[in-house]
Design an enzyme around this catalytic site. Structure first.
Site, PDB file in Angstrom:
ATOM      1  N   SER A 274       0.815  -1.215   0.000  1.00  0.00           N
ATOM      2  CA  SER A 274       0.000   0.000   0.000  1.00  0.00           C
ATOM      3  C   SER A 274       0.846   1.261   0.000  1.00  0.00           C
ATOM      4  CB  SER A 274      -0.941  -0.006   1.202  1.00  0.00           C
ATOM      5  OG  SER A 274      -1.779  -1.140   1.186  1.00  0.00           O
ATOM      6  N   HIS A 332       1.054   4.631   4.480  1.00  0.00           N
ATOM      7  CA  HIS A 332       0.303   5.279   3.408  1.00  0.00           C
ATOM      8  C   HIS A 332       0.712   6.742   3.263  1.00  0.00           C
ATOM      9  CE1 HIS A 332      -3.316   2.283   3.418  1.00  0.00           C
ATOM     10  NE2 HIS A 332      -2.147   1.680   3.347  1.00  0.00           N
TER      11      HIS A 332
END
Length: 376
Positions: A274, A332
């Site tokens: 991610s 992230h």
């Protein structure tokens, strides 16, 4: 005489009755004093809790014995080695990408020359009759195999350069997901494919965890986003630079996650691509902020790429502050910030200054080309 005998018999009977009604305390008993007049004090029942008997003891200060030791403090992990690994790995990635681009261009030039010679050779051959006879000489299985290869080649040629590049990344992620399902590999997978600052192995999982997914849903979601943005990012950076950017983004996002976990004390493991995918998404949205985007299940809702990036950054920032555990919000956010920085400044600072390294590699590959001669 008869009267005397009756009197004696009556006296004996009365004596026996009186002796039977005499209390036990008047009998000759060595313990008579303890049983009647001076009984021992009854023992106090011991209070029991569960199966452990608790006795009344003085407090530790009165008894002179120290209390129970405090629980050991878990030392915070040091991040010097991961930081040095991040810097070194990023530099090596872009250096290898520059050399790979040089070798790719060199091979393309050589292939162009070979194709010209091959076309000249075909012009001098017998033409279509020759290939028709060659095809008829093949067996049915060989003909089907060649047809399958031609169909696969057509499908591969229809893909964009970005989709061809990320196909290898997707294949590696699928293989790692299958390895998670093998029980004998669980210990090695946890050690090398999960990033945790408290682990003894800190550096290598920073790379391998970017290709590791334990959930099929997580893998499908990440690979779908990567496939969607692959065309834009590869056309923007090129195949070689994209690979270096993707690998560096995975390591840098994990480093940001290490720092946040160490600062907050939440030393839990994480895995997934991610962080690297957020860097790809942020780079494309920063370069093309007015591009229209949508949601796959809600095609009627559209928004610009710039607004989508702002919303994602805001969500990850809130998750990092509030301590949400659903995703690794620090990774992230670190990946998104790296993608924005690289498109704005990093491309000029890193990739455009690769010429000295490429020249050095060229001189090493061809020492007699001019670099070894004086004044060459």
């Amino acid at each position: 005489m008869a009267w005397r005998g009756r009197v004696l018999k009556w006296t004996k009977t009365e004596f026996l009755r009186s002796s039977n009604t005499t209390p036990r305390c008047t009998r000759l008993n060595p313990n008579n004093q303890q049983r009647c007049g001076f009984r021992r004090e009854a023992k106090r029942p011991e209070t029991k809790k569960g199966n452990v008997t608790q006795e009344t003891k003085p407090p530790p200060s009165e008894a002179g014995t120290p209390g129970p030791p405090p629980p050991p403090k878990v030392p915070r992990p040091t991040l010097f080695k991961p930081l040095m690994f991040t810097v070194g790995f990023t530099g090596c990635s872009f250096g290898a990408a520059a050399i790979l681009q040089y070798e790719t261009l060199k091979s393309k030039v050589q292939n162009a020359k070979d194709e010209e010679e091959y076309e000249k050779l075909l012009e001098g051959s017998q033409g279509m009759a020759y290939w028709h006879d060659w095809w008829n000489q093949l067996s049915g299985f060989q003909q089907q195999l060649i047809l399958l290869m031609s169909v696969s080649d057509e499908f591969w040629s229809s893909l964009t350069e970005g989709q061809k590049t990320v196909t290898g990344i997707i294949a590696v992620n699928v293989v790692v997901l299958c390895c998670w399902r093998i029980p004998s590999l669980q210990r090695s997978m946890i050690k090398y494919f999960m990033s945790n600052p408290a682990s003894k192995t800190q550096c290598l999982p920073m790379v391998l965890s970017s290709f590791s997914h334990y959930s099929v849903v997580h893998l499908v979601a990440n690979m779908y986003v990567l496939w969607t943005f692959s065309t834009g990012i590869v056309s923007l950076l090129g195949k070689e630079q994209f690979l270096a950017f993707y690998l560096s983004a995975g390591v840098i996002s994990t480093m940001i996650s290490y720092m946040c976990k160490t600062a907050t004390g939440r030393l839990h493991p994480s895995l997934g691509a991610s962080g690297a995918i957020m860097a790809v998404l942020a780079a494309v949205c920063t370069k093309m902020p007015e591009a229209k985007m949508g949601i796959i299940f809600l095609p009627m809702i559209t928004f610009t790429a710039g607004n989508a990036l702002k919303a994602l950054v805001a969500i990850d920032t809130a998750g990092l502050i509030l301590g949400w555990r659903l995703f690794d919000h620090a990774a992230h956010l670190g990946g998104a910030l790296f993608g924005i920085w690289y498109v704005a400044y990093g491309h000029k600072l890193i990739w455009r200054k690769r010429e000295p390294l490429v020249k050095l590699w060229h001189d090493m590959r061809s020492p007699g080309a001019g670099g070894s001669r004086p004044g060459g």
